[in-house]
Design a protein around this motif. Structure first.
Motif, PDB file in Angstrom:
ATOM      1  N   VAL A 265       8.768  10.967  -2.027  1.00 55.72           N
ATOM      2  CA  VAL A 265      10.026  10.396  -1.540  1.00 55.72           C
ATOM      3  C   VAL A 265       9.955   8.880  -1.528  1.00 55.72           C
ATOM      4  O   VAL A 265      10.913   8.173  -1.858  1.00 55.72           O
ATOM      5  CB  VAL A 265      10.359  10.955  -0.144  1.00 55.72           C
ATOM      6  CG1 VAL A 265      11.560  10.246   0.474  1.00 55.72           C
ATOM      7  CG2 VAL A 265      10.644  12.450  -0.235  1.00 55.72           C
ATOM      8  N   GLY A 266       8.736   8.390  -1.154  1.00 54.68           N
ATOM      9  CA  GLY A 266       8.556   6.947  -1.042  1.00 54.68           C
ATOM     10  C   GLY A 266       8.551   6.502   0.397  1.00 54.68           C
ATOM     11  O   GLY A 266       9.363   6.963   1.216  1.00 54.68           O
ATOM     12  N   ILE A 267       7.641   5.609   0.700  1.00 53.17           N
ATOM     13  CA  ILE A 267       7.492   5.115   2.066  1.00 53.17           C
ATOM     14  C   ILE A 267       7.530   3.600   2.033  1.00 53.17           C
ATOM     15  O   ILE A 267       7.216   2.963   1.009  1.00 53.17           O
ATOM     16  CB  ILE A 267       6.178   5.605   2.694  1.00 53.17           C
ATOM     17  CG1 ILE A 267       4.986   5.203   1.822  1.00 53.17           C
ATOM     18  CG2 ILE A 267       6.195   7.109   2.897  1.00 53.17           C
ATOM     19  CD1 ILE A 267       3.660   5.571   2.408  1.00 53.17           C
ATOM     20  N   PRO A 268       7.926   2.987   3.141  1.00 60.09           N
ATOM     21  CA  PRO A 268       7.947   1.521   3.190  1.00 60.09           C
ATOM     22  C   PRO A 268       6.548   0.944   2.966  1.00 60.09           C
ATOM     23  O   PRO A 268       5.537   1.586   3.234  1.00 60.09           O
ATOM     24  CB  PRO A 268       8.466   1.216   4.592  1.00 60.09           C
ATOM     25  CG  PRO A 268       9.189   2.452   5.010  1.00 60.09           C
ATOM     26  CD  PRO A 268       8.490   3.584   4.348  1.00 60.09           C
ATOM     27  N   THR A 269       6.529  -0.277   2.485  1.00 60.41           N
ATOM     28  CA  THR A 269       5.255  -0.930   2.180  1.00 60.41           C
ATOM     29  C   THR A 269       4.397  -1.090   3.422  1.00 60.41           C
ATOM     30  O   THR A 269       3.169  -0.971   3.365  1.00 60.41           O
ATOM     31  CB  THR A 269       5.523  -2.306   1.539  1.00 60.41           C
ATOM     32  OG1 THR A 269       6.379  -2.137   0.411  1.00 60.41           O
ATOM     33  CG2 THR A 269       4.221  -2.969   1.108  1.00 60.41           C
ATOM     34  N   GLU A 272       2.132   1.868   4.022  1.00 60.12           N
ATOM     35  CA  GLU A 272       1.253   2.353   2.954  1.00 60.12           C
ATOM     36  C   GLU A 272      -0.202   2.440   3.409  1.00 60.12           C
ATOM     37  O   GLU A 272      -0.904   3.426   3.121  1.00 60.12           O
ATOM     38  CB  GLU A 272       1.373   1.437   1.732  1.00 60.12           C
ATOM     39  CG  GLU A 272       2.687   1.588   0.987  1.00 60.12           C
ATOM     40  CD  GLU A 272       2.736   0.707  -0.244  1.00 60.12           C
ATOM     41  OE1 GLU A 272       1.760  -0.085  -0.424  1.00 60.12           O
ATOM     42  OE2 GLU A 272       3.709   0.805  -1.003  1.00 60.12           O
ATOM     43  N   ARG A 273      -0.674   1.418   4.101  1.00 61.95           N
ATOM     44  CA  ARG A 273      -2.087   1.448   4.545  1.00 61.95           C
ATOM     45  C   ARG A 273      -2.345   2.550   5.575  1.00 61.95           C
ATOM     46  O   ARG A 273      -3.322   3.306   5.443  1.00 61.95           O
ATOM     47  CB  ARG A 273      -2.492   0.086   5.096  1.00 61.95           C
ATOM     48  CG  ARG A 273      -3.977  -0.047   5.390  1.00 61.95           C
ATOM     49  CD  ARG A 273      -4.344  -1.482   5.721  1.00 61.95           C
ATOM     50  NE  ARG A 273      -5.768  -1.606   5.981  1.00 61.95           N
ATOM     51  CZ  ARG A 273      -6.697  -1.729   5.056  1.00 61.95           C
ATOM     52  NH1 ARG A 273      -6.350  -1.711   3.762  1.00 61.95           N
ATOM     53  NH2 ARG A 273      -7.970  -1.847   5.375  1.00 61.95           N
ATOM     54  N   PRO A 274      -1.502   2.709   6.632  1.00 60.73           N
ATOM     55  CA  PRO A 274      -1.718   3.844   7.551  1.00 60.73           C
ATOM     56  C   PRO A 274      -1.636   5.190   6.850  1.00 60.73           C
ATOM     57  O   PRO A 274      -2.411   6.106   7.154  1.00 60.73           O
ATOM     58  CB  PRO A 274      -0.605   3.680   8.593  1.00 60.73           C
ATOM     59  CG  PRO A 274      -0.275   2.235   8.560  1.00 60.73           C
ATOM     60  CD  PRO A 274      -0.432   1.821   7.126  1.00 60.73           C
ATOM     61  N   MET A 275      -0.668   5.318   5.902  1.00 59.66           N
ATOM     62  CA  MET A 275      -0.566   6.582   5.180  1.00 59.66           C
ATOM     63  C   MET A 275      -1.808   6.844   4.338  1.00 59.66           C
ATOM     64  O   MET A 275      -2.253   7.983   4.176  1.00 59.66           O
ATOM     65  CB  MET A 275       0.687   6.573   4.302  1.00 59.66           C
ATOM     66  CG  MET A 275       1.987   6.635   5.080  1.00 59.66           C
ATOM     67  SD  MET A 275       2.155   8.174   6.014  1.00 59.66           S
ATOM     68  CE  MET A 275       2.240   9.354   4.679  1.00 59.66           C
ATOM     69  N   GLU A 276      -2.371   5.784   3.807  1.00 61.53           N
ATOM     70  CA  GLU A 276      -3.606   5.934   3.027  1.00 61.53           C
ATOM     71  C   GLU A 276      -4.748   6.428   3.908  1.00 61.53           C
ATOM     72  O   GLU A 276      -5.545   7.285   3.504  1.00 61.53           O
ATOM     73  CB  GLU A 276      -3.970   4.604   2.365  1.00 61.53           C
ATOM     74  CG  GLU A 276      -5.223   4.678   1.499  1.00 61.53           C
ATOM     75  CD  GLU A 276      -5.561   3.324   0.888  1.00 61.53           C
ATOM     76  OE1 GLU A 276      -6.670   3.220   0.313  1.00 61.53           O
ATOM     77  OE2 GLU A 276      -4.754   2.385   1.005  1.00 61.53           O
ATOM     78  N   ARG A 277      -4.811   5.902   5.131  1.00 64.21           N
ATOM     79  CA  ARG A 277      -5.855   6.367   6.058  1.00 64.21           C
ATOM     80  C   ARG A 277      -5.633   7.822   6.452  1.00 64.21           C
ATOM     81  O   ARG A 277      -6.584   8.606   6.548  1.00 64.21           O
ATOM     82  CB  ARG A 277      -5.866   5.477   7.309  1.00 64.21           C
ATOM     83  CG  ARG A 277      -6.376   4.072   7.056  1.00 64.21           C
ATOM     84  CD  ARG A 277      -6.416   3.277   8.348  1.00 64.21           C
ATOM     85  NE  ARG A 277      -6.977   1.951   8.132  1.00 64.21           N
ATOM     86  CZ  ARG A 277      -7.090   1.029   9.089  1.00 64.21           C
ATOM     87  NH1 ARG A 277      -6.673   1.301  10.324  1.00 64.21           N
ATOM     88  NH2 ARG A 277      -7.611  -0.152   8.814  1.00 64.21           N
TER      89      ARG A 277
END
Length: 436
Positions: A265-269, A272-277
């Motif tokens: 869907v896409g997430i705000p920039t 991105e780092r928390p989602m990566e964790r």
């Protein structure tokens, strides 16, 4: 003092029993020898005394009828009335009449050349008997060694020495019995020790061997019962581990699916780092459940092998656990090789082991330094703190047992050393097979 105590032999029941029984046997042998000597001498004295007593009473019976009854004398028994004036000079020199007591026996020995030499030896027993008119009757038994042949003297010596042979023989038999008993006990106790050492979860259901003695058989039954209880506890733990791992698979799969959906869907920039964790943590959880199932032996498939950079892995784990150092005066020192090398290792088990070791160092270091050292074949994590909490298995996250089990399954060497105000954990990998 340490050297002396370390050289002492361990205290065992066999040695204790041998000392007690040996001491008892020695005291019994000495008492036996003393009793033999006492009864031998007493027997001779009573035999001679009985002859003197019969001689005195026989003379008294005749004296009552006729006071003029002559004294009876022989080569070994002589009698005197009133005093010893008519006795041989040898008797008068050796016997003091004033020291004699009525109806008592007195002994006199004449050994001019010592006890071992029979030559010219004399043995006198004097019995003082009061007649009805209070006259004194001296009855003397005189044994002269010169009247005995050499063979008769040797027989008496052998009879005298017999007590030593009997006591020594008794002591030897007792020591032999102790030795045989200890040997027999040692055989079965060693058999019990060997059986206990070989006891494992694979052969716990086998029948217990017969160790001959009730006490040893009872100990063996207790050992097997305790081992069986431990086996049941381990089995329950394995079942819990398998069930927990299975139950975790569903929520982890849901998390992974929704993360993939969010990425499409896409997430705000900024997220991105928390989602990566989150993605990395869920992936680690998925791999962790697979490792736990592998450790519980439900899945015999070995963990996947991949190319691992130990330095990068340590830095990633250190970054994930950085929150444990917030507010602490802790310096993190890295001792990495200049030329970084990639090794072929199972990533997930290695991450579990290193995460637990690092978590322990971060959590229990309040003020001090933590040093991370990486070599080609080992990883060392050492923490030194002014305020170091007590070492505990619970400080290793999943527990030292799980970490040690992973290392055992993968043939890794893990050593933990509690130093002064610090802990040193060293993980060594096996040598890679040489290319032929």
């Amino acid at each position: 003092m340490k050297n002396r105590s370390s050289k002492r032999q361990p205290r065992t029941m066999r040695r204790e029993l041998a000392l007690y029984v040996s001491g008892l046997a020695l005291m019994t042998a000495l008492a036996f020898a003393f009793a033999l000597e006492l009864f031998f001498i007493k027997g001779l004295d009573e035999a001679v005394g009985g002859a003197l007593l019969m001689e005195a009473r026989s003379f008294e019976a005749k004296y009552r009828q006729n006071p003029e009854t002559p004294l009876s004398n022989s080569s070994s028994i002589r009698s005197f009335l009133d005093n010893l004036d008519n006795a041989p000079e040898f008797y008068r020199q050796l016997i003091d009449p004033d020291t004699l007591q009525p109806e008592q026996f007195s002994e006199y020995h004449w050994e001019p050349y010592g006890e071992e030499n029979w030559q010219d030896s004399r043995y006198l027993i004097v019995y003082l008997h009061l007649l009805p008119d209070q006259r004194r009757l001296f009855v003397i038994s005189d044994y002269q060694s010169n009247l005995l042949t050499k063979e008769e003297q040797a027989d008496l010596d052998q009879t005298w020495q017999l007590k030593f042979y009997l006591a020594g023989g008794y002591l030897l038999i007792m020591l032999l019995a102790i030795w045989l008993y200890n040997r027999r006990i040692n055989h079965y106790t060693q058999k019990l020790a060997d059986w206990a050492y070989s006891l494992s979860l694979e052969n716990i259901q086998q029948s217990v061997p017969n160790f001959h003695f009730h006490e040893l058989n009872s100990i063996a039954e207790q050992l097997r019962s305790a081992f069986d209880r431990i086996a049941r506890l381990l089995d329950r733990e394995h079942q819990f581990l398998r069930h927990a791992s299975h139950e975790l698979r569903t929520p982890i799969a849901i998390i992974r699916t929704n993360l993939e959906l969010l990425q499409r869907v896409g997430i705000p920039t900024m997220f991105e780092r928390p989602m990566e964790r989150i993605n990395r943590a869920s992936q680690n959880m998925q791999q962790l459940t697979g490792t736990l199932l592998w450790l519980s032996r439900e899945n015999d498939t070995p963990p996947s092998i991949s190319s691992v950079d130990p330095v990068r892995l340590l830095d990633d784990i250190s970054e994930e656990l950085a929150y444990l150092l917030q507010g602490k005066e802790v310096q993190l020192q890295r001792d990495y090789p200049e030329a970084r090398s990639v090794q072929t290792l199972p990533l997930v088990p290695l991450r579990i082991v290193l995460a637990n070791l690092l978590r322990n160092a971060y959590q229990f270091t309040e003020r001090g330094t933590i040093t991370l050292t990486v070599t080609n074949q080992s990883i060392v994590i050492r923490n030194k703190s002014e305020y170091l909490a007590e070492d505990s298995d619970s400080s290793f996250g999943l527990g030292l047992m799980l970490v040690q089990k992973i290392c055992d399954r993968l043939d890794w060497q893990l050593s933990l050393e509690w130093l002064n105000h610090g802990v040193k954990a060293e993980l060594q990998f096996p040598e890679p097979p040489s290319a032929e």
